[in-house]
Scaffold this motif. Structure first.
Motif, PDB file in Angstrom:
ATOM      1  N   VAL B  39       0.337  -5.738  13.964  1.00  0.00           N
ATOM      2  CA  VAL B  39       0.045  -6.760  12.960  1.00  0.00           C
ATOM      3  C   VAL B  39       1.369  -7.397  12.568  1.00  0.00           C
ATOM      4  N   GLN B  41       3.508 -10.170   9.846  1.00  0.00           N
ATOM      5  CA  GLN B  41       3.466 -10.815   8.535  1.00  0.00           C
ATOM      6  C   GLN B  41       4.581 -11.845   8.476  1.00  0.00           C
ATOM      7  N   LYS B  45       4.056 -14.503   3.947  1.00  0.00           N
ATOM      8  CA  LYS B  45       3.264 -13.316   3.603  1.00  0.00           C
ATOM      9  C   LYS B  45       1.885 -13.258   4.224  1.00  0.00           C
ATOM     10  N   ALA B  46       1.526 -14.211   5.077  1.00  0.00           N
ATOM     11  CA  ALA B  46       0.231 -14.106   5.747  1.00  0.00           C
ATOM     12  C   ALA B  46       0.259 -12.975   6.768  1.00  0.00           C
ATOM     13  N   LEU B  47      -0.836 -12.221   6.819  1.00  0.00           N
ATOM     14  CA  LEU B  47      -0.976 -11.122   7.777  1.00  0.00           C
ATOM     15  C   LEU B  47      -1.828 -11.589   8.952  1.00  0.00           C
ATOM     16  N   TRP B  49      -3.409 -10.015  12.646  1.00  0.00           N
ATOM     17  CA  TRP B  49      -3.591  -8.957  13.626  1.00  0.00           C
ATOM     18  C   TRP B  49      -3.337  -9.525  15.013  1.00  0.00           C
ATOM     19  N   TYR B  96       4.437  -5.032  12.392  1.00  0.00           N
ATOM     20  CA  TYR B  96       4.022  -3.681  12.051  1.00  0.00           C
ATOM     21  C   TYR B  96       3.139  -3.098  13.154  1.00  0.00           C
ATOM     22  N   TRP B 110       0.526   2.883   8.496  1.00  0.00           N
ATOM     23  CA  TRP B 110       1.375   1.783   8.953  1.00  0.00           C
ATOM     24  C   TRP B 110       2.822   2.244   9.081  1.00  0.00           C
ATOM     25  N   GLY B 111       3.531   1.629  10.004  1.00  0.00           N
ATOM     26  CA  GLY B 111       4.968   1.772  10.019  1.00  0.00           C
ATOM     27  C   GLY B 111       5.594   0.896   8.948  1.00  0.00           C
ATOM     28  N   GLN B 112       6.901   1.007   8.792  1.00  0.00           N
ATOM     29  CA  GLN B 112       7.612   0.214   7.780  1.00  0.00           C
ATOM     30  C   GLN B 112       7.841  -1.224   8.222  1.00  0.00           C
TER      31      GLN B 112
END
Lengths: 106, 120
Positions: B39, B41, B45-47, B49, B96, B110-112
């Protein structure tokens, strides 16, 4: 499928109740998740299946809805709840995820 | 304890290919129902996939980027790799990786994240 969240920003006080909305452009049945994101952190899964809390999520978080209209309610806001919240629909087969644009809770 | 960690270049030039690696522990992609997604971002700030790979090595991609993405896994070494070709400045984002399971489909761990900047 387009996910639309409202409002973009919600201003509330600690201890108050907050209700966030998410609308899908077509039915996603109950394939809806909510995430919380704080600055500098990845999103955290709060709710899946529209209303099932993920492991470790406090009971003050609740999700409702089906089809195209969904809500996330935080019953009594704590200081740590101020964050950005995203809804996400998931199509089970083939897998496909779409996020809303987020609601900032301040 | 489930952990995921993304790694890859912080800066790529336009038209180059990006290769990102997700290294994870606490679960196996050989376990029935297990999936790993990527994913991203954007700075706004839009996410979004991007792709998913499952325990059976089935692969799924977002329609918008399908021609540019390849996802693969190394089950023995607990890694998932994403490649994205023909990078553009609009691909600048934090990338991510995240785990899900077919029992719930939520991206539960999730990863960082790793920030990738596309610039000449």
């Amino acid at each position: 499928i387009v996910m639309t969240q409202s409002p973009a920003t919600l201003s509330v006080s600690p201890g108050e109740r907050a209700t966030l909305s998410c609308r899908a452009s077509q039915s996603v049945t109950s394939n809806l998740a909510w995430y919380q994101q704080k600055p500098g952190q990845p999103p955290r899964l709060l709710i899946y299946g529209a209303s099932t809390r993920a492991t470790g999520v406090p009971a003050r978080f609740s999700g409702a809805g089906s089809g195209t209209e969904f809500t996330l309610t935080i019953s009594s806001l704590q200081s740590e709840d101020f964050a950005v919240y995203y809804c996400q629909q998931y199509k089970n087969w083939p897998p496909l995820y779409t996020f809303g644009q987020g609601t900032k809770l301040e | 304890q489930v952990t995921l960690r993304e790694s890859g270049p912080a800066l790529v030039k336009p038209t180059q290919t990006l290769t990102l690696t997700c290294s994870f522990s606490g679960f196996s992609l050989g376990t029935s129902g297990m999936c790993v997604s990527w994913v991203r971002q954007t700075p706004g700030k839009a996410l979004e996939w991007l792709a998913m790979i499952d325990w059976e090595d089935d692969k799924y991609y977002t329609t918008a980027l399908k021609t540019r993405l390849t996802i693969s896994k190394d089950t023995a070494n607990n890694q998932v790799v994403l490649t994205m070709t023909n990078m553009d400045p609009l691909d600048t984002a934090t990338y991510y990786c995240a785990r899900s399971h077919t029992s719930s489909w939520g991206l539960e761990s999730w990863g960082q994240g790793t920030l990738v900047i596309v610039s000449s």
